[in-house]
Structure formats: structure tokens, C-alpha cells
Scaffold this motif. Structure first.
Motif, mmCIF file in Angstrom:
data_model
loop_
_atom_site.group_PDB
_atom_site.id
_atom_site.type_symbol
_atom_site.label_atom_id
_atom_site.label_comp_id
_atom_site.label_asym_id
_atom_site.label_seq_id
_atom_site.Cartn_x
_atom_site.Cartn_y
_atom_site.Cartn_z
ATOM 1 N N PHE A 135 0.806 -1.220 0.000
ATOM 2 C CA PHE A 135 0.000 0.000 0.000
ATOM 3 C C PHE A 135 0.839 1.271 0.000
ATOM 4 N N THR A 136 1.849 1.339 0.841
ATOM 5 C CA THR A 136 2.615 2.569 1.001
ATOM 6 C C THR A 136 3.458 2.882 -0.225
ATOM 7 N N HIS A 137 4.018 1.835 -0.844
ATOM 8 C CA HIS A 137 4.886 2.060 -2.002
ATOM 9 C C HIS A 137 4.112 2.197 -3.309
ATOM 10 N N ASP A 138 2.780 2.192 -3.253
ATOM 11 C CA ASP A 138 1.956 2.350 -4.449
ATOM 12 C C ASP A 138 1.393 3.771 -4.458
ATOM 13 N N ALA A 139 1.859 4.560 -5.403
ATOM 14 C CA ALA A 139 1.420 5.960 -5.477
ATOM 15 C C ALA A 139 -0.071 6.072 -5.793
ATOM 16 N N ASN A 140 -0.681 4.998 -6.298
ATOM 17 C CA ASN A 140 -2.093 5.051 -6.663
ATOM 18 C C ASN A 140 -3.021 4.689 -5.499
ATOM 19 N N VAL A 141 -2.479 4.253 -4.369
ATOM 20 C CA VAL A 141 -3.318 3.944 -3.205
ATOM 21 C C VAL A 141 -3.573 5.245 -2.452
ATOM 22 N N ARG A 142 -4.851 5.660 -2.425
ATOM 23 C CA ARG A 142 -5.217 6.909 -1.763
ATOM 24 C C ARG A 142 -5.517 6.705 -0.286
ATOM 25 N N ASN A 143 -6.237 5.609 0.041
ATOM 26 C CA ASN A 143 -6.667 5.418 1.421
ATOM 27 C C ASN A 143 -6.644 3.942 1.787
ATOM 28 N N VAL A 144 -6.170 3.664 3.004
ATOM 29 C CA VAL A 144 -6.151 2.310 3.555
ATOM 30 C C VAL A 144 -6.792 2.374 4.928
ATOM 31 N N LYS A 145 -7.755 1.505 5.158
ATOM 32 C CA LYS A 145 -8.404 1.430 6.462
ATOM 33 C C LYS A 145 -8.416 -0.035 6.869
ATOM 34 N N ALA A 146 -7.715 -0.361 7.960
ATOM 35 C CA ALA A 146 -7.605 -1.754 8.408
ATOM 36 C C ALA A 146 -8.420 -1.972 9.673
ATOM 37 N N PHE A 147 -9.127 -3.079 9.699
ATOM 38 C CA PHE A 147 -9.894 -3.502 10.866
ATOM 39 C C PHE A 147 -9.304 -4.832 11.308
ATOM 40 N N PHE A 148 -8.946 -4.953 12.582
ATOM 41 C CA PHE A 148 -8.294 -6.163 13.072
ATOM 42 C C PHE A 148 -9.293 -7.036 13.804
ATOM 43 N N ALA A 149 -9.391 -8.281 13.370
ATOM 44 C CA ALA A 149 -10.375 -9.213 13.915
ATOM 45 C C ALA A 149 -10.027 -9.580 15.356
ATOM 46 N N THR A 150 -11.046 -9.555 16.217
ATOM 47 C CA THR A 150 -10.861 -9.954 17.612
ATOM 48 C C THR A 150 -11.581 -11.261 17.924
ATOM 49 N N HIS A 151 -12.552 -11.613 17.071
ATOM 50 C CA HIS A 151 -13.305 -12.861 17.275
ATOM 51 C C HIS A 151 -13.977 -13.240 15.969
ATOM 52 N N ARG A 152 -13.920 -14.521 15.634
ATOM 53 C CA ARG A 152 -14.593 -15.017 14.430
ATOM 54 C C ARG A 152 -15.816 -15.813 14.864
ATOM 55 N N ALA A 153 -16.988 -15.280 14.615
ATOM 56 C CA ALA A 153 -18.228 -15.942 15.011
ATOM 57 C C ALA A 153 -18.673 -16.967 13.971
ATOM 58 N N LYS A 154 -18.348 -16.730 12.706
ATOM 59 C CA LYS A 154 -18.741 -17.660 11.652
ATOM 60 C C LYS A 154 -17.761 -17.567 10.500
ATOM 61 N N PHE A 155 -17.469 -18.711 9.949
ATOM 62 C CA PHE A 155 -16.692 -18.804 8.706
ATOM 63 C C PHE A 155 -17.233 -20.017 7.963
ATOM 64 N N ASP A 156 -17.633 -19.817 6.738
ATOM 65 C CA ASP A 156 -18.165 -20.925 5.967
ATOM 66 C C ASP A 156 -17.795 -20.728 4.512
ATOM 67 N N THR A 157 -17.611 -21.818 3.805
ATOM 68 C CA THR A 157 -17.325 -21.752 2.386
ATOM 69 C C THR A 157 -18.509 -22.261 1.562
ATOM 70 N N PHE A 158 -19.598 -22.619 2.212
ATOM 71 C CA PHE A 158 -20.759 -23.217 1.575
ATOM 72 C C PHE A 158 -21.493 -22.191 0.707
ATOM 73 N N VAL A 159 -21.750 -22.553 -0.553
ATOM 74 C CA VAL A 159 -22.528 -21.716 -1.465
ATOM 75 C C VAL A 159 -23.919 -22.350 -1.567
ATOM 76 N N PRO A 160 -24.958 -21.687 -1.068
ATOM 77 C CA PRO A 160 -26.303 -22.280 -1.110
ATOM 78 C C PRO A 160 -26.775 -22.499 -2.548
ATOM 79 N N LEU A 161 -27.323 -23.673 -2.800
ATOM 80 C CA LEU A 161 -27.900 -24.002 -4.101
ATOM 81 C C LEU A 161 -29.397 -24.158 -3.939
ATOM 82 N N GLU A 162 -30.121 -24.019 -5.025
ATOM 83 C CA GLU A 162 -31.583 -24.152 -4.976
ATOM 84 C C GLU A 162 -31.985 -25.503 -4.420
#
Length: 162
Positions: A135-162
Motif C-alpha cells: 500500500f505505502t509504495h503504491d502511489a495510486n493507493v489513496r486510502n487504507v483502512k484496516a480492521f483487526f479481527a478480535t473474534h470469528r463468530a462464523k466462517f463458511d465456504t458453503f454456497v447455497p444451491l436451490e
């Protein structure tokens, strides 16, 4: 009009749902669950791969158990806004970030920032070094906003099908 090769039926959808839940299931067990012969099941699963509906099969690691062995690490959700949003600039930024294994996910989004990244780093100094490179070495990056995870309540890779 769709060709017969690109049509998926109820059995294909059952196979996709079952494989999303457990891709290690044997072909014999899978065939029994969808009520087809093992050769038919194998042929159908191969076709689903060939159609690109099954992108890849992987092992999902359990982060909390892994943390007991090597430390928790740091997960950040990062918003990136570019200064110039032309296709060539978006493509160049995307190509650069997806080349890093610490970048687990990269999404182009709208409206708001141009990209949302999910980044996993060993610790804060490792995240800082990655942020400097990407990010810092890229002149085209205007804004970076980072959010740091403190707890993962859900993680799934399932794609719902009909």
C-alpha cells in the motif's frame, strides 16, 4: 439455449451440496447418498470439475487449534481506495495483492472503497511489512483502512444451491 453439457440437474446439485460439506467422502458413499451407481457418480463429479463448478478441493484448517501450536496470528479486513480507478489501475493493484499468500481474499466492491482484502499475518510487524510493500509504495493507493479481527463468530465456504 443451453447445451446439455452445461445443464445441471437435481443429482448434480445434491453432489455439489454434499461435496461442499465434506469433499473427502468416498465415491462409493457419495453414490449411495444420491442413489446412482459409483461409475455414474464419478463421471458426474468429473464433469462438475470440468465445468468449473468445483474450483478446487482443500483442507480447511481450524485456526484456534492451530493457534495452540504456533500462535494466533493476526487477521485484518482492509479497505483500499485507489486514486485512479481505471480498469488498468484496478487490474494492476489486484494482480499485485493476490500474488501474496498473506492476502487470503480480495474483493472489488462498490460503492465505497475499491477493494476489500482479508489478510492473515503472523503478527503486527508482519502486517506492517506487508502494508508497506502493498500500500505505502503504491502511489495510486489513496486510502487504507484496516480492521483487526478480535473474534470469528462464523466462517463458511458453503454456497447455497436451490
Amino acid at each position: 439455449m443451453e447445451s446439455q453439457d452445461t445443464v445441471i440437474d437435481a443429482i448434480d446439485k445434491q453432489l455439489l451440496n454434499l461435496l461442499q460439506k465434506d469433499a473427502s467422502i468416498s465415491n462409493q458413499s457419495l453414490a449411495e447418498l444420491v442413489h446412482v451407481s459409483p461409475p455414474t457418480c464419478l463421471r458426474r463429479v468429473r464433469r462438475l470439475h470440468e465445468l468449473g463448478l468445483i474450483e478446487k478441493q482443500v483442507a480447511l484448517l481450524q485456526p484456534d487449534r492451530l493457534a495452540q501450536l504456533q500462535g494466533h496470528g493476526l487477521t485484518a479486513i482492509v479497505e483500499i481506495t485507489l486514486d485512479q480507478q481505471g480498469a488498468e489501475f484496478l487490474n494492476a493493484f489486484e494482480a499485485r495483492v493476490i500474488a501474496h499468500e498473506q492476502v487470503q481474499q480480495c474483493w472489488r466492491v462498490s460503492p465505497g472503497p475499491d477493494f476489500i482484502l482479508v489478510v492473515h499475518a503472523h503478527d503486527m510487524p508482519a502486517y506492517h511489512a506487508l502494508a508497506q510493500r502493498l500500500f505505502t509504495h503504491d502511489a495510486n493507493v489513496r486510502n487504507v483502512k484496516a480492521f483487526f479481527a478480535t473474534h470469528r463468530a462464523k466462517f463458511d465456504t458453503f454456497v447455497p444451491l436451490e
